[in-house]
Scaffold this motif. Structure first.
Motif, short mmCIF file in Angstrom:
data_model
loop_
_atom_site.label_atom_id
_atom_site.label_comp_id
_atom_site.label_asym_id
_atom_site.label_seq_id
_atom_site.Cartn_x
_atom_site.Cartn_y
_atom_site.Cartn_z
N GLN A 2 17.86 8.60 -0.34
CA GLN A 2 17.77 7.20 0.00
C GLN A 2 16.48 6.73 0.53
N TRP A 3 15.49 5.88 0.05
CA TRP A 3 14.56 5.69 0.57
C TRP A 3 14.52 4.09 1.03
N MET A 4 14.67 3.87 2.14
CA MET A 4 15.05 2.52 2.89
C MET A 4 13.75 1.83 3.61
N THR A 5 13.27 0.57 2.81
CA THR A 5 12.20 0.07 3.43
C THR A 5 12.85 -0.92 4.37
N ALA A 6 12.53 -0.68 5.66
CA ALA A 6 13.49 -1.62 6.65
C ALA A 6 12.80 -2.88 6.65
N GLY A 7 11.24 -2.95 6.51
CA GLY A 7 10.35 -4.05 6.37
C GLY A 7 10.91 -4.80 7.72
#
Ligand code: MN
Length: 289
Positions: free
Chosen positions: A99-104
């Motif tokens: 899982q590659w999560m971009t929190a931004g």
């Protein structure tokens, strides 16, 4: 195929062991990057390994907590983790999945073991975002084990390609990340050798989690040995030459483009200035995530 004899090899500039700690609601883990010994390796802010078959070490999980300004990358070798955020996104990461999560600009999420016993084993890597992307909308790239290419080379070299492209042209499913990450899970038989180029603009490390490997020096003074549980920070150069030194050897080889921007961080927030971090705490307290 890249020929390491023609190019500058990346030598090991330092090796270090992770530090045993706990995070979340009491999950035992080993912190390898993001510790007093190695604060960060631009653009990588943190690397944790969690590995236990004792439910007491993981069952409390990581209940609701925020992130802003960077990406969290969870790679599971064994077990299942359920995640759920405050914007309606939920799912389960299973064995071999990423899982590659971009929190931004920010999310609040929970990451909880979806199992009550058995082995839970994996990694979480934090990857910084450039200043002009810290405010992007949150996003996810999620792939099960079957979607991750498995590159079988000659003589006992197997690579799971999670992000980036190998010299044989196999590309990982994770794309569109500004730091142009290379994230490889490499298995080497005893004496098997991986020769692989890495972009000059990138910082790189390897983290050995089974067996041991030798990393060839560019000074002709032999291999630097890296044992399981050790991280090796690699110096500059055009590629690596890594050989399996135990019966079965496995490591993460990770590289990312340096951002060379100021980093202000506290807990789950990674921004460019102290004020932005304070604003993040205030936004979180006041429910603006
Ligand atoms: Mn998290």
């Amino acid at each position: 195929m890249w020929d390491p004899k023609q190019k500058g090899l990346r030598s090991v500039v330092r090796t270090l062991k992770g530090v045993a700690t706990s995070d979340g609601a009491g999950v035992a883990l080993t912190r390898v990057i993001g510790s007093p010994e190695l604060d960060m390796l631009d653009p990588f802010l943190l690397l944790d390994e969690f590995r236990s078959d004792e439910p007491g070490d993981y069952i409390a999980g990581f209940p609701d907590h925020p992130h802003r300004g960077f990406e969290t990358v969870t790679y599971l070798l064994a077990g299942r983790m359920r995640h759920e955020d405050n914007q309606g996104h939920a799912g389960v990461i299973e064995t071999g999945g990423i899982q590659w999560m971009t929190a931004g600009r920010g999310i609040v999420h929970s990451e909880m073991p979806e199992q009550e016993d058995g082995l839970l084993w994996g990694f979480q890597l934090w990857v910084n975002l450039p200043a002009d992307e810290k405010w992007v909308a949150p996003g996810y790239q999620e792939y099960p084990a079957a979607a991750i290419p498995r590159e079988q080379r000659d003589e006992g070299v197997v690579i799971r390609v999670i992000a980036g492209e190998t010299s044989l042209g196999n590309a990982g499913p994770v794309t569109g990340v500004s730091t142009q990450p290379q994230y490889l899970d490499v298995t080497l038989g005893n004496g098997a050798t991986l020769a692989e180029p890495l972009a000059l603009s990138h910082n790189a490390f390897l983290y050995v989690f089974e067996g041991a490997v030798g990393v060839r020096s560019d000074q002709g003074d032999g291999d630097a040995k890296v044992d399981a549980g050790s991280l090796a920070v690699l110096g500059t150069g055009e590629g690596v030459l890594i050989s399996g030194a135990g019966a079965n050897n496995r490591f993460l080889l990770v590289a990312g483009k340096q951002l060379k921007e100021p980093v202000a961080r506290a807990g789950p927030f990674v921004m460019n200035t102290r004020q932005e971090v304070m604003d993040a705490f205030q936004d979180f307290r006041e429910g603006r995530f």
